[in-house]
Scaffold this motif. Structure first.
Motif, short mmCIF file in Angstrom:
data_model
loop_
_atom_site.label_atom_id
_atom_site.label_comp_id
_atom_site.label_asym_id
_atom_site.label_seq_id
_atom_site.Cartn_x
_atom_site.Cartn_y
_atom_site.Cartn_z
N GLY A 120 0.81 -1.22 0.00
CA GLY A 120 0.00 0.00 0.00
C GLY A 120 0.84 1.26 0.00
N GLN A 121 2.09 1.15 0.46
CA GLN A 121 2.99 2.30 0.49
C GLN A 121 3.88 2.40 -0.75
OE1 GLN A 121 5.07 2.71 4.40
NE2 GLN A 121 3.86 0.93 5.01
N SER A 122 4.28 1.24 -1.26
CA SER A 122 5.29 1.23 -2.32
C SER A 122 4.76 0.83 -3.69
CB SER A 122 6.42 0.28 -1.94
OG SER A 122 5.97 -1.07 -1.95
N GLY A 123 3.69 0.02 -3.73
CA GLY A 123 3.26 -0.51 -5.01
C GLY A 123 4.31 -1.44 -5.58
N GLY A 124 4.27 -1.67 -6.88
CA GLY A 124 5.28 -2.50 -7.53
C GLY A 124 5.22 -3.95 -7.12
N ASN A 125 6.37 -4.53 -6.87
CA ASN A 125 6.50 -5.94 -6.48
C ASN A 125 7.13 -6.01 -5.09
OD1 ASN A 125 6.11 -7.44 -9.34
ND2 ASN A 125 7.30 -5.57 -9.64
N ILE A 126 6.69 -6.98 -4.30
CA ILE A 126 7.19 -7.12 -2.93
C ILE A 126 7.74 -8.53 -2.74
CG2 ILE A 126 6.68 -6.87 -0.47
CD1 ILE A 126 6.09 -4.34 -1.93
N ILE A 127 8.90 -8.63 -2.11
CA ILE A 127 9.48 -9.93 -1.76
C ILE A 127 9.74 -9.92 -0.25
CG2 ILE A 127 11.41 -11.53 -2.07
CD1 ILE A 127 11.89 -10.33 -4.80
N ALA A 128 9.27 -10.95 0.46
CA ALA A 128 9.56 -11.05 1.88
C ALA A 128 10.99 -11.54 2.07
CB ALA A 128 8.59 -12.01 2.56
N VAL A 129 11.70 -10.92 3.00
CA VAL A 129 13.09 -11.29 3.25
C VAL A 129 13.34 -11.36 4.76
CG1 VAL A 129 13.96 -10.29 1.10
CG2 VAL A 129 13.85 -8.87 3.15
N GLU A 130 14.35 -12.13 5.11
CA GLU A 130 14.81 -12.22 6.49
C GLU A 130 16.32 -12.13 6.50
OE1 GLU A 130 13.16 -15.45 8.92
OE2 GLU A 130 11.72 -15.80 7.31
N GLU A 131 16.86 -11.86 7.69
CA GLU A 131 18.31 -11.80 7.82
C GLU A 131 18.88 -13.16 8.20
OE1 GLU A 131 20.08 -7.95 9.50
OE2 GLU A 131 18.09 -8.03 10.43
N CYS A 132 20.02 -13.47 7.63
CA CYS A 132 20.77 -14.66 8.03
C CYS A 132 22.17 -14.23 8.42
CB CYS A 132 20.83 -15.68 6.87
SG CYS A 132 21.78 -15.13 5.43
N ALA A 133 22.91 -15.12 9.02
CA ALA A 133 24.31 -14.83 9.33
C ALA A 133 25.05 -14.58 8.02
CB ALA A 133 24.94 -15.98 10.09
N PRO A 134 25.87 -13.54 7.94
CA PRO A 134 26.56 -13.23 6.68
C PRO A 134 27.31 -14.41 6.09
CG PRO A 134 26.82 -11.42 8.24
CD PRO A 134 26.16 -12.53 8.99
N ASP A 135 27.89 -15.27 6.92
CA ASP A 135 28.64 -16.40 6.40
C ASP A 135 27.75 -17.54 5.88
OD1 ASP A 135 27.68 -17.32 8.79
OD2 ASP A 135 29.60 -18.05 9.54
N GLN A 136 26.41 -17.35 6.01
CA GLN A 136 25.46 -18.34 5.50
C GLN A 136 24.73 -17.85 4.24
OE1 GLN A 136 25.03 -21.52 7.03
NE2 GLN A 136 26.91 -20.74 7.96
N GLU A 210 12.36 -3.23 -15.25
CA GLU A 210 11.23 -2.44 -15.71
C GLU A 210 10.34 -1.92 -14.58
OE1 GLU A 210 9.09 -5.07 -18.24
OE2 GLU A 210 10.79 -5.48 -19.57
N GLN A 211 10.35 -2.62 -13.45
CA GLN A 211 9.47 -2.24 -12.35
C GLN A 211 10.21 -2.23 -11.02
OE1 GLN A 211 6.09 -4.90 -12.28
NE2 GLN A 211 5.34 -4.28 -14.29
N ASP A 212 9.64 -1.51 -10.06
CA ASP A 212 10.24 -1.44 -8.72
C ASP A 212 9.96 -2.72 -7.93
OD1 ASP A 212 11.24 1.11 -9.11
OD2 ASP A 212 9.46 2.09 -8.28
N PHE A 213 10.93 -3.09 -7.11
CA PHE A 213 10.79 -4.19 -6.15
C PHE A 213 11.13 -3.66 -4.77
CE2 PHE A 213 10.66 -6.92 -9.76
CZ PHE A 213 10.23 -8.18 -9.34
N ALA A 214 10.38 -4.10 -3.78
CA ALA A 214 10.68 -3.75 -2.39
C ALA A 214 10.79 -5.03 -1.58
CB ALA A 214 9.60 -2.85 -1.80
N GLY A 215 11.62 -5.00 -0.57
CA GLY A 215 11.77 -6.14 0.33
C GLY A 215 11.03 -5.87 1.63
N TYR A 216 10.13 -6.76 2.01
CA TYR A 216 9.47 -6.64 3.31
C TYR A 216 10.29 -7.40 4.33
CZ TYR A 216 6.32 -7.59 7.18
OH TYR A 216 5.79 -7.70 8.45
N HIS A 217 10.77 -6.70 5.35
CA HIS A 217 11.62 -7.32 6.36
C HIS A 217 10.74 -8.05 7.38
CE1 HIS A 217 15.01 -6.80 9.59
NE2 HIS A 217 14.75 -8.06 9.31
N PHE A 218 10.59 -9.36 7.19
CA PHE A 218 9.79 -10.16 8.11
C PHE A 218 10.58 -10.42 9.37
CE2 PHE A 218 8.51 -14.51 9.59
CZ PHE A 218 7.29 -14.13 10.12
N ARG A 219 9.99 -10.04 10.49
CA ARG A 219 10.63 -10.25 11.79
C ARG A 219 9.88 -11.35 12.54
NH1 ARG A 219 11.14 -4.96 10.28
NH2 ARG A 219 13.14 -3.94 10.72
#
Length: 261
Positions: A120-136, A210-219
């Motif tokens: 609703g704020q960004s439009g475009g395409n949304i992908i849910a993401v989470e953080e992992c340890a950098p070495d993973q 061609e289109q914007d993508f945003a990452g939703y930070h799932f906590r």
């Protein structure tokens, strides 16, 4: 998982987020999924005869409304991108949510609900993401991080299982998407990629131009129920949230852990 099919958890997440029509892409010998979302006359009749009012109510609550569920068949196992493409005629020319049914989310806020709020704020395409340890990071599909927006950020790029030390961030794709219908045209001519399959990530990379993508930070926590360890951990986590069985389950787990050597 615990006392209901894993796919029910994903359906509940979608409905909580406001999804009005569910489309299932299935394969051979998966007709049991379609049967599950149908009325079970014999079961309901038996429950009524035994005055199992609570069980009847639960059964009715889990059943989607008539006309809100569709099924289509992926006749060949050609990858996630191909499975998405198989739903094109049902989805039509409008944005859609994609939930991978073996990935179960657990958090204070439903993952898809949070994604739709961000949409609703960004439009475009949304992908849910989470953080992992950098070495993973080399184990996952990783996104590049841009400017912050709401509970997420603009995505600047994507790479599938980057070589160690080359990942653009430690944010990995966790199995939830909101995509624009233009992805179907891309997938229609998408060449096979990793595993000789039509990869959704390859298609999204083209759409990103061609289109914007945003990452939703799932906590929260994500459990891969397609893997043995993820399936076991998910059962434990969700069982411990159930007031009716937690005392017994918790005590049993403590005994098991105490006995480990």
């Amino acid at each position: 998982m615990v006392d209901k099919p894993i796919i029910q958890y994903v359906v509940d997440e979608a409905i909580e987020a406001g999804i009005e029509h569910l489309v299932f892409v299935t394969g051979r010998n998966k007709h049991v999924i379609e049967d599950y979302f149908d009325i079970h006359f014999e079961l309901e009749q038996t429950l009524k005869e035994r005055a199992k009012k609570a069980e009847i109510t639960l059964l009715q609550q889990q059943l989607p409304k008539a006309g809100t569920v569709s099924f289509t068949r992926q006749q060949e196992p050609l990858g996630l991108g191909h499975a998405v493409w198989c739903a094109r005629e049902i989805v039509g020319d409008e944005p859609f949510a994609l939930l991978l049914p073996d990935m179960i989310m657990k958090g204070e806020k439903g993952c898809m609900k949070g994604m739709i709020d961000l949409y609703g704020q960004s439009g475009g395409n949304i992908i849910a993401v989470e953080e992992c340890a950098p070495d993973q990071a080399h184990k996952y599909g990783i996104v590049g991080v841009g400017e912050a927006i709401g509970d997420g950020f603009r995505i600047t790029g994507m790479v599938e299982k980057p070589a160690k030390g080359t990942a653009p961030s430690n944010f990995f794709i966790n199995g939830r998407y909101i995509l624009q219908p233009e992805i179907f045209k891309i997938l229609e001519t998408q060449e096979r990629g990793a595993g000789n399959e039509i990869q959704l990530t390859d298609g999204m990379l083209k759409l990103l131009k061609e289109q914007d993508f945003a990452g939703y930070h799932f906590r929260g926590a994500t459990y891969d129920c397609g893997a043995k360890d993820g399936f076991i951990l998910a059962n434990v986590a969700f069982a411990l949230e159930r007031a009716d069985i937690r005392p017994t389950v918790e005590g049993g787990f403590k005994e098991l852990l105490a006995g480990l050597k």
